[in-house]
Design a protein around this motif. Structure first.
Motif, PDB file in Angstrom:
ATOM      1  N   PHE A 123     -11.975 -20.667 -66.382  1.00 46.41           N
ATOM      2  CA  PHE A 123     -11.588 -21.598 -65.323  1.00 46.41           C
ATOM      3  C   PHE A 123     -11.437 -23.012 -65.882  1.00 46.41           C
ATOM      4  N   THR A 124     -12.388 -23.441 -66.680  1.00 44.45           N
ATOM      5  CA  THR A 124     -12.328 -24.784 -67.273  1.00 44.45           C
ATOM      6  C   THR A 124     -11.088 -24.934 -68.158  1.00 44.45           C
ATOM      7  N   LEU A 125     -10.816 -23.918 -68.965  1.00 43.96           N
ATOM      8  CA  LEU A 125      -9.643 -23.950 -69.841  1.00 43.96           C
ATOM      9  C   LEU A 125      -8.348 -24.023 -69.023  1.00 43.96           C
ATOM     10  N   LEU A 126      -8.224 -23.147 -68.026  1.00 44.19           N
ATOM     11  CA  LEU A 126      -6.990 -23.101 -67.228  1.00 44.19           C
ATOM     12  C   LEU A 126      -6.830 -24.352 -66.367  1.00 44.19           C
ATOM     13  N   LYS A 127      -7.932 -24.883 -65.882  1.00 48.19           N
ATOM     14  CA  LYS A 127      -7.873 -26.141 -65.124  1.00 48.19           C
ATOM     15  C   LYS A 127      -7.341 -27.263 -66.018  1.00 48.19           C
ATOM     16  N   GLY A 128      -7.744 -27.253 -67.277  1.00 48.25           N
ATOM     17  CA  GLY A 128      -7.218 -28.231 -68.229  1.00 48.25           C
ATOM     18  C   GLY A 128      -5.724 -28.063 -68.434  1.00 48.25           C
ATOM     19  N   PHE A 129      -5.263 -26.814 -68.525  1.00 48.31           N
ATOM     20  CA  PHE A 129      -3.828 -26.554 -68.672  1.00 48.31           C
ATOM     21  C   PHE A 129      -3.076 -27.076 -67.445  1.00 48.31           C
ATOM     22  N   ILE A 130      -3.616 -26.813 -66.259  1.00 54.19           N
ATOM     23  CA  ILE A 130      -2.974 -27.278 -65.019  1.00 54.19           C
ATOM     24  C   ILE A 130      -2.900 -28.800 -65.014  1.00 54.19           C
ATOM     25  N   THR A 131      -3.985 -29.440 -65.411  1.00 55.12           N
ATOM     26  CA  THR A 131      -4.013 -30.905 -65.449  1.00 55.12           C
ATOM     27  C   THR A 131      -2.947 -31.436 -66.408  1.00 55.12           C
ATOM     28  N   GLU A 132      -2.791 -30.786 -67.561  1.00 53.89           N
ATOM     29  CA  GLU A 132      -1.761 -31.202 -68.512  1.00 53.89           C
ATOM     30  C   GLU A 132      -0.367 -31.042 -67.919  1.00 53.89           C
ATOM     31  N   VAL A 133      -0.158 -29.976 -67.150  1.00 53.95           N
ATOM     32  CA  VAL A 133       1.172 -29.678 -66.611  1.00 53.95           C
ATOM     33  C   VAL A 133       1.525 -30.612 -65.449  1.00 53.95           C
ATOM     34  N   ILE A 134       0.629 -30.787 -64.512  1.00 53.01           N
ATOM     35  CA  ILE A 134       0.981 -31.579 -63.317  1.00 53.01           C
ATOM     36  C   ILE A 134       0.644 -33.055 -63.483  1.00 53.01           C
ATOM     37  N   GLY A 135      -0.115 -33.377 -64.494  1.00 55.16           N
ATOM     38  CA  GLY A 135      -0.482 -34.768 -64.715  1.00 55.16           C
ATOM     39  C   GLY A 135      -1.866 -35.062 -64.182  1.00 55.16           C
ATOM     40  N   GLU A 136      -2.595 -35.869 -64.932  1.00 54.57           N
ATOM     41  CA  GLU A 136      -3.986 -36.157 -64.587  1.00 54.57           C
ATOM     42  C   GLU A 136      -4.123 -36.859 -63.243  1.00 54.57           C
ATOM     43  N   GLU A 137      -3.182 -37.751 -62.937  1.00 55.47           N
ATOM     44  CA  GLU A 137      -3.276 -38.489 -61.675  1.00 55.47           C
ATOM     45  C   GLU A 137      -3.142 -37.582 -60.452  1.00 55.47           C
ATOM     46  N   PHE A 138      -2.299 -36.538 -60.558  1.00 52.45           N
ATOM     47  CA  PHE A 138      -2.169 -35.584 -59.447  1.00 52.45           C
ATOM     48  C   PHE A 138      -3.360 -34.633 -59.407  1.00 52.45           C
ATOM     49  N   ALA A 139      -3.808 -34.214 -60.585  1.00 51.81           N
ATOM     50  CA  ALA A 139      -4.914 -33.261 -60.652  1.00 51.81           C
ATOM     51  C   ALA A 139      -6.199 -33.865 -60.076  1.00 51.81           C
ATOM     52  N   GLU A 140      -6.399 -35.173 -60.298  1.00 55.21           N
ATOM     53  CA  GLU A 140      -7.603 -35.822 -59.781  1.00 55.21           C
ATOM     54  C   GLU A 140      -7.636 -35.838 -58.255  1.00 55.21           C
ATOM     55  N   GLU A 141      -6.452 -35.849 -57.639  1.00 54.64           N
ATOM     56  CA  GLU A 141      -6.367 -35.876 -56.181  1.00 54.64           C
ATOM     57  C   GLU A 141      -6.582 -34.497 -55.554  1.00 54.64           C
ATOM     58  N   MET A 142      -6.523 -33.460 -56.381  1.00 56.90           N
ATOM     59  CA  MET A 142      -6.641 -32.087 -55.866  1.00 56.90           C
ATOM     60  C   MET A 142      -8.018 -31.534 -56.153  1.00 56.90           C
ATOM     61  N   ASP A 143      -8.460 -30.667 -55.280  1.00 55.09           N
ATOM     62  CA  ASP A 143      -9.708 -29.955 -55.494  1.00 55.09           C
ATOM     63  C   ASP A 143      -9.356 -28.608 -56.120  1.00 55.09           C
ATOM     64  N   ILE A 144      -9.216 -28.594 -57.434  1.00 55.87           N
ATOM     65  CA  ILE A 144      -8.822 -27.370 -58.130  1.00 55.87           C
ATOM     66  C   ILE A 144     -10.038 -26.469 -58.248  1.00 55.87           C
ATOM     67  N   SER A 145      -9.904 -25.266 -57.693  1.00 56.90           N
ATOM     68  CA  SER A 145     -10.986 -24.281 -57.728  1.00 56.90           C
ATOM     69  C   SER A 145     -10.391 -22.933 -58.118  1.00 56.90           C
ATOM     70  N   PRO A 146     -11.231 -21.939 -58.386  1.00 59.94           N
ATOM     71  CA  PRO A 146     -10.679 -20.610 -58.706  1.00 59.94           C
ATOM     72  C   PRO A 146      -9.828 -20.034 -57.564  1.00 59.94           C
ATOM     73  N   GLU A 147     -10.060 -20.490 -56.343  1.00 62.06           N
ATOM     74  CA  GLU A 147      -9.309 -19.968 -55.205  1.00 62.06           C
ATOM     75  C   GLU A 147      -8.007 -20.731 -54.966  1.00 62.06           C
ATOM     76  N   SER A 148      -7.725 -21.740 -55.764  1.00 63.93           N
ATOM     77  CA  SER A 148      -6.512 -22.541 -55.580  1.00 63.93           C
ATOM     78  C   SER A 148      -5.269 -21.707 -55.866  1.00 63.93           C
ATOM     79  N   SER A 149      -4.349 -21.718 -54.904  1.00 66.66           N
ATOM     80  CA  SER A 149      -3.075 -21.018 -55.110  1.00 66.66           C
ATOM     81  C   SER A 149      -2.095 -21.978 -55.773  1.00 66.66           C
ATOM     82  N   PHE A 150      -1.204 -21.416 -56.554  1.00 65.39           N
ATOM     83  CA  PHE A 150      -0.270 -22.253 -57.303  1.00 65.39           C
ATOM     84  C   PHE A 150       0.783 -22.897 -56.408  1.00 65.39           C
ATOM     85  N   THR A 151       1.231 -22.170 -55.395  1.00 62.69           N
ATOM     86  CA  THR A 151       2.296 -22.720 -54.556  1.00 62.69           C
ATOM     87  C   THR A 151       1.752 -23.564 -53.405  1.00 62.69           C
TER      88      THR A 151
END
Length: 99
Positions: free
Chosen positions: A16-44
Motif C-alpha cells: 500500500f505504501t509503495l503504490l500510494k507513492g506511485f499514485i502520488t508521483e502520477v497525480i502530483g503531490e499537491e493533489f495527493a495531499e488533498e485526497m484521503d488515499i486508502s486501500p479502498e480508494s477507487s481509481f475512477t
C-alpha cells in the motif's frame, strides 16, 4: 527507481505504501495531499485518475516489479465494470499473490 528484491515479499501494508507513492508521483503531490488515499480508494471515483494516469501508474508497477507481475495482462482480463470499480486493495492483493 528501485527494483524489487526478489528474496523479500512485501506485505499488504508495504505494498500500500509503495503504490500510494506511485499514485502520488502520477497525480502530483499537491493533489495527493488533498485526497484521503486508502486501500479502498477507487481509481475512477475517489482518485479521479484518467486513463493516461492509470497507464503511467501501470508503468511504475512494471518498472518496479519487472516481469514478476503482469499487471497490464491482469487489467486487460477485466471487463469495463471491474475496471471502473477497481480499487487499490484489489491491486495490492493481486501483487501480493504474484510475488
Amino acid at each position: 527507481m528501485d527494483t524489487l528484491n526478489t528474496t523479500e515479499k512485501l506485505n499488504h501494508e508495504e505494498l500500500f505504501t509503495l503504490l500510494k507513492g506511485f499514485i502520488t508521483e502520477v497525480i502530483g503531490e499537491e493533489f495527493a495531499e488533498e485526497m484521503d488515499i486508502s486501500p479502498e480508494s477507487s481509481f475512477t471515483k475517489d482518485l479521479e485518475m484518467d486513463s493516461i494516469e492509470i497507464v503511467s501508474f501501470s508503468e511504475k508497477i512494471k518498472a518496479y516489479f519487472g516481469d514478476q507481475i503482469d499487471f497490464t495482462g491482469w487489467l486487460s482480463s477485466m471487463d469495463l465494470d471491474e475496471l471502473i470499480n477497481l480499487d487499490l486493495s484489489m491491486i495490492i492483493n493481486y501483487i501480493y499473490e504474484c510475488q
